[in-house]
Design a protein around this motif. Structure first.
Motif, PDB file in Angstrom:
ATOM      1  N   PRO A  20      -2.762   1.302  -5.663  1.00  0.00           N
ATOM      2  CA  PRO A  20      -3.238   2.657  -4.903  1.00  0.00           C
ATOM      3  C   PRO A  20      -3.082   1.953  -3.305  1.00  0.00           C
ATOM      4  CG  PRO A  20      -4.954   1.425  -5.423  1.00  0.00           C
ATOM      5  CD  PRO A  20      -4.013   0.691  -6.089  1.00  0.00           C
ATOM      6  N   PRO A  21      -2.898   3.067  -2.428  1.00  0.00           N
ATOM      7  CA  PRO A  21      -3.126   2.888  -0.818  1.00  0.00           C
ATOM      8  C   PRO A  21      -4.336   2.105  -0.413  1.00  0.00           C
ATOM      9  CG  PRO A  21      -3.329   5.079  -1.279  1.00  0.00           C
ATOM     10  CD  PRO A  21      -3.008   4.556  -2.660  1.00  0.00           C
ATOM     11  N   THR A  22      -5.276   2.133  -0.955  1.00  0.00           N
ATOM     12  CA  THR A  22      -6.548   1.378  -0.766  1.00  0.00           C
ATOM     13  C   THR A  22      -6.801   0.177  -1.049  1.00  0.00           C
ATOM     14  OG1 THR A  22      -7.553   2.453  -2.700  1.00  0.00           O
ATOM     15  CG2 THR A  22      -7.784   3.847  -0.717  1.00  0.00           C
ATOM     16  N   VAL A  42       0.780  -1.198   0.010  1.00  0.00           N
ATOM     17  CA  VAL A  42       0.173   0.116   0.036  1.00  0.00           C
ATOM     18  C   VAL A  42       0.735   1.157  -0.082  1.00  0.00           C
ATOM     19  CG1 VAL A  42      -1.782  -1.199   1.122  1.00  0.00           C
ATOM     20  CG2 VAL A  42      -0.240   0.243   2.408  1.00  0.00           C
ATOM     21  N   LEU A  56      -6.028   2.337  11.457  1.00  0.00           N
ATOM     22  CA  LEU A  56      -6.823   1.672  10.739  1.00  0.00           C
ATOM     23  C   LEU A  56      -8.368   1.173  11.252  1.00  0.00           C
ATOM     24  CD1 LEU A  56      -4.615  -0.924   9.090  1.00  0.00           C
ATOM     25  CD2 LEU A  56      -5.702   0.984   7.676  1.00  0.00           C
ATOM     26  N   CYS A  79      -5.904  -2.570   0.194  1.00  0.00           N
ATOM     27  CA  CYS A  79      -6.407  -3.703   0.988  1.00  0.00           C
ATOM     28  C   CYS A  79      -7.711  -3.306   1.895  1.00  0.00           C
ATOM     29  CB  CYS A  79      -5.315  -3.667   2.225  1.00  0.00           C
ATOM     30  SG  CYS A  79      -3.690  -4.557   1.619  1.00  0.00           S
ATOM     31  N   ASP A  80      -8.207  -2.416   1.521  1.00  0.00           N
ATOM     32  CA  ASP A  80      -9.495  -1.905   2.023  1.00  0.00           C
ATOM     33  C   ASP A  80     -10.697  -2.807   2.209  1.00  0.00           C
ATOM     34  OD1 ASP A  80      -8.033   0.340   2.663  1.00  0.00           O
ATOM     35  OD2 ASP A  80      -9.425   1.644   1.509  1.00  0.00           O
ATOM     36  N   GLN A 103      -6.956  -6.192   7.486  1.00  0.00           N
ATOM     37  CA  GLN A 103      -6.532  -4.745   7.966  1.00  0.00           C
ATOM     38  C   GLN A 103      -6.532  -4.883   9.638  1.00  0.00           C
ATOM     39  OE1 GLN A 103      -5.597  -3.274   5.553  1.00  0.00           O
ATOM     40  NE2 GLN A 103      -6.992  -1.535   5.154  1.00  0.00           N
TER      41      GLN A 103
END
Length: 286
Positions: free
Chosen positions: A236-238, A228, A286, A240-241, A247
């Motif tokens: 993108p940094p998202t 990320v 997170l 793993c969302d 998370q």
């Protein structure tokens, strides 16, 4: 699994006066001696910790001045209260250092007797066995060990999959290929989904395997921090969302008091963290 006895340990980073901390083309390396401050640890706890970690005490971990493939090892040592030297090699001098390593790679763990241990996951497993972060005893532990290894191998596969996606394509096409791969149904997305399901089946209470801290959780934390953190173009940094179990592990490790102490000490010494380290610290939120 045996829980490390150094839960209340904090860290002080002592810089030898004879070693420069500046990274420059004329500097062969910069390093810091990491001391566990065990004033809050009972004598029995300290004795047990020192006994378990004796082979690792006063070892030297050699890697570049980035988290990369050594960060999980650094954190495993720090979590366990091991006194070690964090030796960071500037990239410009790597060409001189490389021929002196067993495999032409780092990280490298040099024990107090001069023995050199190489290969990142092998070192991490070795550290884990000597610190209670990887099982070493009875028959039941062998299955736990297998599950830890299984997840660590899957995380390695994830890195290979990302690296190979769009390889040799122009940058814009590479980024397009990776955006497709991280979308629902793409190769990277599917592998992350499998990792998330594995953690859901084998972990508990924010841990990747079992219900205590292990090297599986630590490697999940560091490897997905790289994912990320902008290391890979087009990711993108998202990314793993969508994966709640992943998370939770990232947050659990990031909020561990010993991990917090490690990065707080880094800030105290050098006044700021690298962008990659900031991503790892950000897991607390997170």
């Amino acid at each position: 699994l045996h829980q490390p006895t150094s839960l209340r340990t904090s860290y002080q980073i002592h810089t030898p006066a004879t070693i420069t901390t500046a990274i420059s083309r004329n500097t062969p390396y910069h390093s810091f001696r990491i001391f566990a401050a065990t004033s809050d640890t009972t004598p029995n706890d300290a004795q047990t910790t020192n006994s378990n970690n004796s082979i690792l005490t006063n070892s030297k971990l050699i890697y570049f001045g980035i988290p990369g493939r050594a960060e999980a090892i650094r954190l495993a040592l720090a979590i366990s209260g091991v006194e070690f030297e964090d030796k960071r090699i500037p990239f410009p001098v790597w060409g001189k250092v490389k021929p002196t390593t067993p495999w032409g790679t780092v990280p490298l763990l040099e024990l107090a007797d001069g023995s050199q241990l190489a290969q990142a996951r092998s070192i991490l497993r070795f550290v884990g066995k000597h610190t209670g972060l990887y099982p070493t005893n009875d028959d039941d532990d062998y299955l736990v060990a297998q599950r830890i290894d299984e997840l660590m191998d899957a995380l390695e596969d994830l890195g290979d999959t990302i690296t190979n996606t769009g390889r040799d394509l122009p940058k814009d096409e590479l980024e397009t290929a990776r955006r497709t791969a991280i979308s629902d149904g793409g190769a990277i997305y599917n592998l992350l989904a499998k990792i998330d399901a594995f953690i859901g089946a084998n972990g508990d209470d924010g841990h990747a395997v079992g219900s205590e801290m292990t090297i599986a959780s630590i490697l999940t934390f560091t490897n997905l921090g790289r994912l990320v953190g902008g290391v890979y173009f087009g990711v993108p940094p998202t990314v793993c969302d969508p994966f709640p179990n992943i998370q939770r592990v990232r947050k659990t490790v990031g909020c561990d008091p010993r991990v917090v102490a490690w990065y707080d000490a880094r800030v105290s010494r050098q006044k700021s963290l690298s962008p990659a380290e900031q991503v790892l610290v950000g897991c607390r939120d997170l």
